[in-house]
Design a protein around this motif. Structure first.
Motif, short mmCIF file in Angstrom:
data_model
loop_
_atom_site.label_atom_id
_atom_site.label_comp_id
_atom_site.label_asym_id
_atom_site.label_seq_id
_atom_site.Cartn_x
_atom_site.Cartn_y
_atom_site.Cartn_z
N LEU A 219 0.79 -1.22 0.00
CA LEU A 219 0.00 0.00 0.00
C LEU A 219 0.83 1.28 0.00
CD1 LEU A 219 -2.82 -1.06 2.49
CD2 LEU A 219 -2.94 -0.95 0.00
N THR A 220 2.07 1.21 0.41
CA THR A 220 2.89 2.41 0.45
C THR A 220 3.05 3.00 -0.95
OG1 THR A 220 4.09 1.67 2.41
CG2 THR A 220 5.13 3.37 1.07
N GLY A 221 2.63 4.24 -1.13
CA GLY A 221 2.71 4.90 -2.42
C GLY A 221 1.61 4.54 -3.39
N ARG A 222 0.66 3.70 -2.98
CA ARG A 222 -0.42 3.28 -3.88
C ARG A 222 -1.66 4.15 -3.65
NH1 ARG A 222 -0.79 -1.28 -6.76
NH2 ARG A 222 0.98 -2.12 -5.57
N PRO A 223 -2.24 4.73 -4.71
CA PRO A 223 -3.44 5.53 -4.51
C PRO A 223 -4.55 4.71 -3.86
CG PRO A 223 -2.55 5.82 -6.73
CD PRO A 223 -1.80 4.69 -6.10
N GLY A 224 -5.30 5.35 -2.97
CA GLY A 224 -6.38 4.67 -2.28
C GLY A 224 -6.69 5.34 -0.97
N PRO A 225 -7.56 4.75 -0.17
CA PRO A 225 -8.00 5.42 1.06
C PRO A 225 -6.97 5.40 2.18
CG PRO A 225 -9.02 3.26 0.87
CD PRO A 225 -8.29 3.50 -0.42
N VAL A 226 -5.98 4.50 2.11
CA VAL A 226 -5.01 4.37 3.20
C VAL A 226 -3.85 5.34 2.97
CG1 VAL A 226 -3.36 2.82 4.32
CG2 VAL A 226 -5.62 1.97 3.63
N ASP A 227 -3.62 6.20 3.96
CA ASP A 227 -2.53 7.17 3.86
C ASP A 227 -1.20 6.60 4.33
OD1 ASP A 227 -3.97 9.56 2.92
OD2 ASP A 227 -5.05 9.35 4.81
N ASP A 228 -1.23 5.75 5.37
CA ASP A 228 -0.02 5.09 5.81
C ASP A 228 -0.37 3.82 6.57
OD1 ASP A 228 -0.93 6.76 8.04
OD2 ASP A 228 0.91 6.18 9.03
N VAL A 229 0.62 2.97 6.74
CA VAL A 229 0.43 1.66 7.38
C VAL A 229 1.37 1.53 8.57
CG1 VAL A 229 0.57 -0.84 7.08
CG2 VAL A 229 -0.26 0.61 5.19
N VAL A 230 0.85 1.06 9.68
CA VAL A 230 1.68 0.61 10.79
C VAL A 230 1.70 -0.90 10.74
CG1 VAL A 230 1.93 0.45 13.29
CG2 VAL A 230 1.24 2.61 12.25
N ALA A 231 2.88 -1.49 10.47
CA ALA A 231 3.01 -2.95 10.43
C ALA A 231 3.16 -3.45 11.86
CB ALA A 231 4.21 -3.35 9.59
N LEU A 232 2.11 -4.08 12.37
CA LEU A 232 2.12 -4.55 13.75
C LEU A 232 3.04 -5.75 13.92
CD1 LEU A 232 -1.73 -4.43 14.49
CD2 LEU A 232 0.00 -2.74 15.19
N PRO A 233 3.70 -5.86 15.05
CA PRO A 233 4.43 -7.09 15.36
C PRO A 233 3.43 -8.19 15.68
CG PRO A 233 4.38 -5.66 17.27
CD PRO A 233 3.75 -4.88 16.15
N PRO A 234 3.87 -9.43 15.87
CA PRO A 234 2.92 -10.50 16.22
C PRO A 234 2.18 -10.18 17.52
CG PRO A 234 5.01 -11.43 15.54
CD PRO A 234 5.24 -9.95 15.66
N ILE A 235 0.86 -10.13 17.43
CA ILE A 235 -0.02 -9.94 18.58
C ILE A 235 -1.08 -11.02 18.52
CG2 ILE A 235 -1.63 -8.40 19.77
CD1 ILE A 235 -0.21 -6.05 18.41
N SER A 236 -1.16 -11.84 19.53
CA SER A 236 -2.09 -12.97 19.52
C SER A 236 -3.53 -12.51 19.30
CB SER A 236 -2.00 -13.74 20.84
OG SER A 236 -0.69 -14.25 21.02
N GLY A 237 -4.20 -13.13 18.31
CA GLY A 237 -5.58 -12.80 18.01
C GLY A 237 -5.76 -11.52 17.23
N VAL A 238 -4.66 -10.83 16.95
CA VAL A 238 -4.73 -9.56 16.20
C VAL A 238 -3.93 -9.67 14.91
CG1 VAL A 238 -4.19 -7.09 16.24
CG2 VAL A 238 -5.12 -8.20 18.29
#
Length: 356
Positions: free
Chosen positions: A55-74
């Motif tokens: 998604l980085t640099g791709r046109p669309g509704p998302v302005d930026d992404v936070v890549a989460l570390p492993p979180i159980s159930g998330v």
């Protein structure tokens, strides 16, 4: 369910959706609806590393992404990975005004969302899950796109939700495709025999029979983990086909599907990707999955439905939510015949005036 009005003074929105390709694509209409309700707000997706790459640099509704570390159930199904206070503090420092949870029933995701310090939280809530400021019930057998649009409506978002919103194919995507495969032939049809759950896989021999019945150039796509499935189709065919196995990233695959007249697949992320770049699809679905993840229109997308409701090995129910998943992995979609799939392929290609 509480609340449906736009939240005043929203400058920063976070949306939690941290899973696979098809899961994200079914959420895009809700993301578009949120962006439409808050056009001046920055929308951050709380996702995973593949979201950030794609998604980085791709046109669309998302302005930026936070890549989460492993979180159980998330962001992982593995146990033993609670969200750290350091991560939550880092996210609180972003000062989100609104956090939206479209990531399941909320057993794990709602407590995580509540730790992020937003003025308003909104999302899904299954029985027993922690509450949010605004929420809708999470129930079984509800199409995911419509489910997420209900959440967006809690905070003033509106959208039609009939199909995945288009994904923009970029110049970089097309350059990747050209570097790997050159210029795709006209009239190309792609076949994708893989699926993460083996029970959703139509037999490779049937994909091969279908591919042989289409008088078009054929590409057979798959990840590196799906190489045996891809080569199974290629070797079972009576004419040449091009295997595309793990050589394209998600953007390059989007560019490939953009150039196809049709994609034939199982119920899987690449089917959603093809639809999202505007390519017609024919796909084999198990009946339960069709309700939650099937195409919502039939003009360009044709699902063929398996009505198998019990494990072919042990008879365990697949539709009773109180019955645990059995350990067997045979295909549950073998009752879909080749003839019905070919009828839909022919109809779609004829409708576009493309059948040779």
């Amino acid at each position: 369910m509480r609340g449906s009005s736009v939240v005043e003074g929203v400058a920063r929105i976070a949306v939690l959706r941290a899973n696979a390709v098809g899961d994200y694509l079914m959420a895009v209409p809700a993301l578009e609806a949120l962006k439409g309700a808050y056009p001046d707000a920055r929308l951050t997706l709380l996702g995973t590393s593949w979201h950030a790459e794609f998604l980085t640099g791709r046109p669309g509704p998302v302005d930026d992404v936070v890549a989460l570390p492993p979180i159980s159930g998330v962001s992982t199904q593995e146990a033993g990975h609670p969200p750290s206070e350091e991560l939550c503090e880092e996210l609180r420092e972003r000062r989100f005004d609104l956090v939206v949870q479209i990531h399941g029933g909320g057993r794990f995701s709602n407590p995580f969302v509540r730790r992020l310090g937003a003025r308003v939280t909104a999302g899904l809530r299954a029985p027993g899950a922690a509450s949010l400021d605004r929420w809708v019930p999470y129930t079984s057998y509800h199409h995911e796109t419509l489910r997420f649009l209900q959440v967006a409506a809690l905070v003033g978002g509106a959208g039609d939700g009939l199909e995945e919103a288009p994904v923009a194919v970029t110049a970089a995507d097309r350059a990747e495709l050209a570097a790997v495969l050159g210029e795709p032939p006209r009239g190309l049809v792609a076949v994708h025999p893989g699926a993460n759950d083996p029970r959703r896989r139509w037999p490779v021999e049937r994909f091969a029979e279908v591919a042989d019945g289409i008088d078009r150039p054929i590409a057979v796509t798959g990840t590196r983990a799906e190489k045996d499935l891809v080569m199974g189709v290629v070797t079972a065919m009576s004419r040449p086909a091009t295997p595309v196995v793990g050589t394209l990233g998600l953007g390059g695959l989007a560019a490939l599907y953009e150039r196809c007249d049709l994609v034939v697949a199982n119920d899987t992320g690449p089917r959603h990707l093809a639809a999202a770049v505007g390519t017609p699809t024919v796909a084999v679905y198990w009946c339960g999955n069709l309700i939650n993840a099937g195409p919502l229109t039939r003009t360009r997308h044709r699902p063929l439905i398996s009505w198998t409701t019990a494990c072919p090995v042990c008879g365990a129910s697949g539709v009773d939510p109180d019955v645990a998943r059995c350990p067997h992995d045979p295909s549950w979609v073998t009752d879909v015949p080749v003839g019905l799939v070919m009828e839909q392929i022919t109809d779609l290609l004829t409708a576009k005036g493309m059948l040779t």
